[in-house]
Motif scaffolding. Structure first.
Motif, mmCIF file in Angstrom:
data_model
loop_
_atom_site.group_PDB
_atom_site.id
_atom_site.type_symbol
_atom_site.label_atom_id
_atom_site.label_comp_id
_atom_site.label_asym_id
_atom_site.label_seq_id
_atom_site.Cartn_x
_atom_site.Cartn_y
_atom_site.Cartn_z
ATOM 1 N N GLN A 1 93.849 -1.513 -5.884
ATOM 2 C CA GLN A 1 92.798 -2.244 -5.177
ATOM 3 C C GLN A 1 92.212 -3.352 -6.039
ATOM 4 O OE1 GLN A 1 89.930 0.624 -3.749
ATOM 5 N NE2 GLN A 1 90.999 0.864 -1.795
ATOM 6 N N ALA A 2 92.286 -3.208 -7.366
ATOM 7 C CA ALA A 2 91.730 -4.210 -8.272
ATOM 8 C C ALA A 2 92.809 -5.062 -8.920
ATOM 9 C CB ALA A 2 90.885 -3.516 -9.355
ATOM 10 N N ASP A 3 94.004 -5.065 -8.333
ATOM 11 C CA ASP A 3 95.104 -5.858 -8.887
ATOM 12 C C ASP A 3 94.911 -7.324 -8.515
ATOM 13 O OD1 ASP A 3 97.467 -7.021 -9.710
ATOM 14 O OD2 ASP A 3 98.763 -5.503 -8.817
ATOM 15 N N ALA A 4 94.584 -8.153 -9.512
ATOM 16 C CA ALA A 4 94.351 -9.583 -9.263
ATOM 17 C C ALA A 4 95.656 -10.328 -9.024
ATOM 18 C CB ALA A 4 93.609 -10.200 -10.452
ATOM 19 N N LEU A 5 96.793 -9.740 -9.418
ATOM 20 C CA LEU A 5 98.085 -10.413 -9.276
ATOM 21 C C LEU A 5 98.741 -10.112 -7.931
ATOM 22 C CD1 LEU A 5 100.357 -12.115 -10.550
ATOM 23 C CD2 LEU A 5 101.266 -9.991 -11.536
ATOM 24 N N ALA A 6 98.759 -8.844 -7.536
ATOM 25 C CA ALA A 6 99.462 -8.463 -6.310
ATOM 26 C C ALA A 6 98.723 -7.318 -5.628
ATOM 27 C CB ALA A 6 100.901 -8.062 -6.620
ATOM 28 N N GLY A 7 97.558 -7.621 -5.094
ATOM 29 C CA GLY A 7 96.711 -6.596 -4.489
ATOM 30 C C GLY A 7 96.934 -6.401 -3.004
ATOM 31 N N HIS A 8 95.854 -6.194 -2.273
ATOM 32 C CA HIS A 8 95.931 -5.789 -0.876
ATOM 33 C C HIS A 8 96.678 -6.774 0.007
ATOM 34 C CE1 HIS A 8 94.511 -5.251 3.296
ATOM 35 N NE2 HIS A 8 94.472 -3.960 2.989
ATOM 36 N N ALA A 9 96.431 -8.057 -0.142
ATOM 37 C CA ALA A 9 97.078 -9.040 0.731
ATOM 38 C C ALA A 9 98.596 -8.974 0.609
ATOM 39 C CB ALA A 9 96.582 -10.451 0.400
ATOM 40 N N HIS A 10 99.086 -8.745 -0.601
ATOM 41 C CA HIS A 10 100.533 -8.651 -0.835
ATOM 42 C C HIS A 10 101.090 -7.379 -0.207
ATOM 43 C CE1 HIS A 10 100.666 -11.975 -3.826
ATOM 44 N NE2 HIS A 10 99.397 -11.631 -3.969
ATOM 45 N N ALA A 11 100.419 -6.246 -0.475
ATOM 46 C CA ALA A 11 100.887 -4.977 0.079
ATOM 47 C C ALA A 11 100.879 -5.010 1.608
ATOM 48 C CB ALA A 11 100.012 -3.836 -0.437
ATOM 49 N N ALA A 12 99.839 -5.590 2.187
ATOM 50 C CA ALA A 12 99.738 -5.660 3.646
ATOM 51 C C ALA A 12 100.846 -6.525 4.223
ATOM 52 C CB ALA A 12 98.371 -6.209 4.052
ATOM 53 N N TRP A 13 101.211 -7.596 3.525
ATOM 54 C CA TRP A 13 102.310 -8.450 4.004
ATOM 55 C C TRP A 13 103.614 -7.671 4.033
ATOM 56 C CZ3 TRP A 13 106.974 -10.111 2.017
ATOM 57 C CH2 TRP A 13 107.626 -11.115 2.757
ATOM 58 N N TYR A 14 103.879 -6.904 2.996
ATOM 59 C CA TYR A 14 105.109 -6.103 2.978
ATOM 60 C C TYR A 14 105.091 -5.055 4.084
ATOM 61 C CZ TYR A 14 106.950 -8.000 -1.401
ATOM 62 O OH TYR A 14 107.480 -8.828 -2.358
ATOM 63 N N GLN A 15 103.941 -4.430 4.296
ATOM 64 C CA GLN A 15 103.873 -3.416 5.342
ATOM 65 C C GLN A 15 104.193 -4.030 6.712
ATOM 66 O OE1 GLN A 15 100.020 -1.803 6.421
ATOM 67 N NE2 GLN A 15 100.904 0.236 6.724
ATOM 68 N N ARG A 16 103.687 -5.226 6.955
ATOM 69 C CA ARG A 16 103.959 -5.905 8.234
ATOM 70 C C ARG A 16 105.409 -6.354 8.342
ATOM 71 N NH1 ARG A 16 99.205 -8.673 6.763
ATOM 72 N NH2 ARG A 16 100.448 -10.525 6.280
#
Length: 308
Positions: A257-272
């Motif tokens: 959740q605190a990953d400034a490099l590859a956080g929530h927006a990145h994970a959510a894109w992969y999930q979609r």
């Protein structure tokens, strides 16, 4: 360095390191970050407790693996195809001596290694039934994360011949290698190149973690900066070369959740973008989320009973 090597049909040599239970039926492939190498085990205790034979492979130019062939662009899909060739060789060799192992594997990728893991699953669906990616950045055009000036440099490199692009980027990355070489001990190796920051302090404080990361970086730069230069060019200057829609394996997407490099927006894109994906965010974790979640990752890619 890697504990053994494998020679591809092309003649290139690949370094491999094994973890976990070498007698286990379940084979798990671990794809390292950039920079990185096969020698890093995120959590040796979790690796030992899971019934899985974990194998990591050095990508070209890292650790004990030969560099990318001159005149060829570094490629995510080629790195994945190298792994597929190795896995198939294991199945054939073990069949000859009467060993029966499931013909599908689980694959894990941390950070840049996640792209290779997904490429392996997309291009070789008959080999891969489960995937986990941890802290893997999405394409920059989908979720902007690369500094515009650095992307401009990559665009310029993309217009060059591969040898020139590799040479120029390798020279630009030399300060990273120099900083690693200047460390007196593995535990003193700077970790900036891995995107690890203050938020990862609790993971870094766990026994042996900083030392293992330092040893990985020392091994990563043992041949120079060609490995990390090749990785960067493979995903910033060239198309990825595979379609996420072709990943039929059950996929676990993890990010801190605190990953400034590859956080929530990145994970959510992969999930979609993936056909069968579950996303899990790790509270308080940064880019080093691979360490506290390693047991969870292994439970996904090496379940007690694999379902297809």
């Amino acid at each position: 360095m890697a504990d053994r090597t494998f020679t591809l049909r092309s003649g290139r040599v690949v370094g491999l390191t094994g973890f976990g239970d070498s007698d286990a039926e379940r084979l798990v492939i671990f794809c390292h970050p950039a920079p990185g190498s096969s020698v890093f085990d995120p959590d040796p205790d979790a690796s030992a407790e899971r019934r899985a034979h974990i194998v990591a492979l050095d990508r070209p130019g890292y650790g004990s693996s030969d560099p990318w062939p001159s005149g060829h662009w570094p490629s995510i899909v080629q790195a994945a195809d190298d792994i597929a060739e190795y896995v198939r060789s294991v199945v054939v060799a073990e069949t000859v001596i009467g060993v029966t192992r499931p013909r599908t594997v689980g694959v894990v990728g941390w950070s840049a290694g996640g792209r290779v893991a997904l490429a392996l699953a997309a291009r070789h669906p008959q080999l891969v039934d489960r995937v986990a990616i941890v802290g893997t950045p999405a394409p920059n055009e989908a979720v902007p994360w690369i500094d515009p000036q650095l992307q401009q440099v990559s665009d310029q490199l993309a217009a060059m011949a591969p040898e020139e692009a590799m040479g120029r980027l390798s020279a630009m990355l030399q300060p990273q290698a120099d900083a690693v070489a200047a460390a007196a001990e593995p535990g003193e190796v700077p970790l900036d190149a891995l995107g690890i920051g203050a938020v990862d302090a609790s993971a870094l404080a766990l026994p042996g973690v900083r030392d293992r990361l330092g040893r990985m970086l020392i091994d990563a730069f043992r041949q120079g900066t060609g490995g990390v230069a090749g990785d960067i060019l493979s995903y910033t200057a060239r198309p990825w070369g595979f379609d996420l829609a072709d990943v039929t394996a059950k996929t676990l997407v993890i990010a801190g959740q605190a990953d400034a490099l590859a956080g929530h927006a990145h994970a959510a894109w992969y999930q979609r973008s993936l056909p069968d994906a579950r996303m899990e965010m790790v509270p308080g974790a940064g880019h080093l989320a691979i360490v506290p979640t390693w047991g969870r990752v292994l439970s996904h890619v090496a379940p007690a009973r694999v379902t297809h």
